[in-house]
Design an enzyme around this catalytic site. Sequence first.
Site, PDB file in Angstrom:
ATOM      1  CE  LYS A 107     -10.707 -14.398  -2.083  1.00 13.26           C
ATOM      2  NZ  LYS A 107     -10.355 -14.332  -0.643  1.00 13.26           N
ATOM      3  CE  LYS A 153      -4.009  -2.131   2.221  1.00 16.28           C
ATOM      4  NZ  LYS A 153      -4.926  -2.146   3.395  1.00 16.28           N
ATOM      5  CE  LYS A 156     -15.878  -3.299   1.489  1.00 19.83           C
ATOM      6  NZ  LYS A 156     -16.227  -3.034   2.904  1.00 19.83           N
TER       7      LYS A 156
END
Length: 327
Positions: free
Chosen positions: A192, A111, A195
Amino acid sequence: MARVLSAIQPSGTIHLGNYFGAIRPWVAAQRNNDAFYSIADLHALTLDIDPAALRANTLDTAIVLFAAGLDPELCTLFVQSHLHEHNELSWLLECVATYGELRRMVQFKDKSANQESVRVGLLTYPVLMAADILLYQTEQVPVGDDQRQHLELSRDLAVRFNGRYGTVFRVPEAIIPSVGARVMDLQYPNRKMSKSVGSPQGTINITDTADEIAKKVRRAVTDNEADVLYDPDTRPGLSNLLELLSVTTGRSPTDLAEDFSSYGELKAALTSSLIEALAPLQQRMQELRQDYGHVARLLNEGADKARAIASETLARARDAVGLLAQR
């Protein structure tokens, strides 16, 4: 019964992957465990999220969880930030953790890659996660592969703290989560449903209308073959639809494949099954939204139950490190 703990971030609309893959297993697990479930709003602050949206998402996540069947009589559901004990224990554990081990966290490296400025919270949130777990003397933590490293850090910090200051924390064990659905993106069936990286047309949200569900299923990627066959390796799009139908019917994907001679028939059956499966959940959500005060009271009660344990653990940890108790 084993004490277990799981958490969910209130970072947006809940989709079928969240619901079938995590929330329904939580509902099942509450009956056979001393289950603690947290809405991890403090963790959500590592993201760029509007304050009003965070408040709304937190409340809406609670509504979804209660509507799905989490029972305050069977489990303890609470909002993470409602207990200051999480932040206080996190600081004590940060003073035991090392910079090197936090930098080695795979999620931090992923990240923070190619970013000029990285939030300190992104580096330290695994320690807050450790506090979340250790506060409740948790015995078992269901974790997937993406969170296994963080649980190992929690275990290491518990062992290190106990070795340095005396035994305060139970060292938690990782367990394989109760089998939930593997729900893939309808447009990109090799990843998958998500969101953060999901496609709008490939993600079915639990709040979608019947028309929206029908449109997304109708546009779902399949392949150019003629027969209906369950084969996740070579026919992932088609197999994803069969797996979704399996979740809502309780039948195996292989058996279901024998019922259909065309993709159109399968998509029509899946659409009807999803609409039927989500209808009671959506109805209960609507009812709970009519009385936000009731939802808030349930969350307050959950926080009180959680605090009874968390405050005792924190007090022991404070005493162990030598902090002067207020008299």
